[in-house]
Motif scaffolding. Structure first.
Motif, short mmCIF file in Angstrom:
data_model
loop_
_atom_site.label_atom_id
_atom_site.label_comp_id
_atom_site.label_asym_id
_atom_site.label_seq_id
_atom_site.Cartn_x
_atom_site.Cartn_y
_atom_site.Cartn_z
N ASN A 55 -19.89 -52.58 -59.05
CA ASN A 55 -21.09 -52.92 -59.06
C ASN A 55 -21.95 -52.20 -60.42
O ASN A 55 -22.99 -51.91 -60.59
CB ASN A 55 -21.84 -51.17 -58.00
N ARG A 56 -21.48 -51.52 -61.28
CA ARG A 56 -21.83 -51.47 -62.62
C ARG A 56 -22.30 -52.33 -63.30
O ARG A 56 -23.60 -51.40 -63.69
CB ARG A 56 -20.76 -51.93 -63.68
N GLU A 57 -22.73 -53.96 -62.75
CA GLU A 57 -24.24 -54.47 -63.24
C GLU A 57 -24.85 -54.43 -62.51
O GLU A 57 -26.04 -54.89 -63.52
CB GLU A 57 -23.19 -56.49 -63.10
N ASP A 58 -25.51 -54.28 -61.85
CA ASP A 58 -26.17 -53.32 -61.12
C ASP A 58 -27.52 -52.58 -61.81
O ASP A 58 -28.59 -52.23 -61.93
CB ASP A 58 -26.44 -53.27 -59.54
N TYR A 59 -26.39 -51.62 -62.61
CA TYR A 59 -27.06 -50.48 -63.56
C TYR A 59 -27.88 -50.98 -64.53
O TYR A 59 -28.61 -50.94 -65.36
CB TYR A 59 -26.29 -49.72 -63.21
N ILE A 60 -26.34 -52.00 -64.96
CA ILE A 60 -27.04 -52.52 -66.33
C ILE A 60 -27.90 -53.14 -66.27
O ILE A 60 -28.65 -53.68 -66.65
CB ILE A 60 -25.89 -53.14 -66.77
N ALA A 61 -28.04 -54.14 -65.06
CA ALA A 61 -29.02 -55.35 -64.89
C ALA A 61 -30.49 -54.65 -64.98
O ALA A 61 -31.59 -55.12 -64.89
CB ALA A 61 -29.00 -56.30 -63.55
N ALA A 62 -30.20 -52.95 -64.05
CA ALA A 62 -31.24 -52.23 -63.93
C ALA A 62 -31.77 -51.13 -64.82
O ALA A 62 -32.91 -50.26 -65.75
CB ALA A 62 -31.10 -50.86 -62.84
N GLY A 63 -31.14 -51.59 -66.44
CA GLY A 63 -31.30 -50.76 -67.97
C GLY A 63 -30.75 -49.31 -67.82
O GLY A 63 -30.83 -48.85 -68.38
N SER A 64 -29.87 -48.77 -66.51
CA SER A 64 -29.10 -47.70 -66.90
C SER A 64 -28.34 -47.69 -68.38
O SER A 64 -27.42 -48.45 -68.68
CB SER A 64 -28.60 -47.85 -65.40
N MET A 78 -17.84 -42.79 -69.69
CA MET A 78 -17.29 -42.34 -68.16
C MET A 78 -18.04 -43.31 -67.41
O MET A 78 -18.62 -43.73 -67.99
CB MET A 78 -17.88 -40.78 -67.43
N SER A 79 -17.11 -43.18 -66.24
CA SER A 79 -17.79 -44.35 -65.63
C SER A 79 -19.33 -44.12 -64.18
O SER A 79 -18.63 -44.20 -62.84
CB SER A 79 -15.99 -44.98 -64.62
N TYR A 80 -19.83 -43.30 -64.93
CA TYR A 80 -21.18 -43.22 -63.99
C TYR A 80 -22.41 -43.47 -65.07
O TYR A 80 -22.35 -43.17 -66.30
CB TYR A 80 -21.48 -41.71 -63.89
N TYR A 81 -23.35 -43.98 -64.11
CA TYR A 81 -24.40 -44.59 -64.69
C TYR A 81 -25.57 -43.87 -64.31
O TYR A 81 -26.00 -43.64 -62.90
CB TYR A 81 -24.31 -46.09 -65.04
N ARG A 82 -26.47 -43.55 -65.32
CA ARG A 82 -27.77 -43.17 -64.37
C ARG A 82 -28.47 -43.58 -63.03
O ARG A 82 -28.66 -45.82 -63.32
CB ARG A 82 -28.78 -42.76 -66.29
N LEU A 83 -29.10 -43.29 -62.09
CA LEU A 83 -29.68 -44.33 -60.80
C LEU A 83 -30.63 -44.10 -61.56
O LEU A 83 -31.72 -43.42 -62.34
CB LEU A 83 -29.14 -43.37 -60.05
N PRO A 84 -31.30 -45.87 -61.27
CA PRO A 84 -33.00 -45.83 -61.52
C PRO A 84 -33.39 -44.90 -60.75
O PRO A 84 -33.74 -45.32 -59.47
CB PRO A 84 -32.59 -47.14 -61.56
#
Length: 120
Positions: A55-64, A78-84
């Motif tokens: 699911n990382r690519e979804d965050y990267i695509a959203a600019g997170s 860490m393996s946590y990304y900012r939620l858009p």
């Protein structure tokens, strides 16, 4: 009455519209748990969801951006990304992203269990 920040209370209340979530104070921030599995964290009033290769690519695509802190003289990611924000505000999308974070957390938990068994 909660001693938590209003932001943490707001996030927990909103996520509880999707799934039962609890928050625990840890390391200066909060871990957000579903059925004892940590799916998200809040640091400095920013919400981050658990990610992995699925699911990382979804965050990267959203600019997170990933959650990063400074430790041992260098930044640690860490393996946590900012939620858009637009996902947080859209319950239909939020359900999907929560489920993906739960799945990532479950995969991570099962990987760490199998690593512990191998080292025993």
């Amino acid at each position: 009455m909660s001693n938590r920040s209003p932001f943490v209370d707001q996030v927990v209340a909103h996520l509880n519209r999707v799934t039962p979530v609890t928050a625990r104070f840890m390391f200066g921030g909060y871990g957000l748990f579903v059925e004892s599995v940590m799916i998200a964290l809040i640091a400095d009033d920013v919400l981050y969801f658990k990610v992995d290769d699925q699911n990382r690519e979804d965050y990267i695509a959203a600019g997170s951006e990933p959650f990063t802190y400074h430790g041992k003289g260098k930044p640690i990611q860490m393996s946590y990304y900012r939620l858009p924000g637009e996902v947080f505000d859209n319950l239909e999308q939020l359900v999907q992203w929560v489920e993906a974070a739960q799945a990532a957390a479950a995969r991570s938990k099962s990987k760490s269990k199998s690593k512990r068994k191998k080292s025993s």
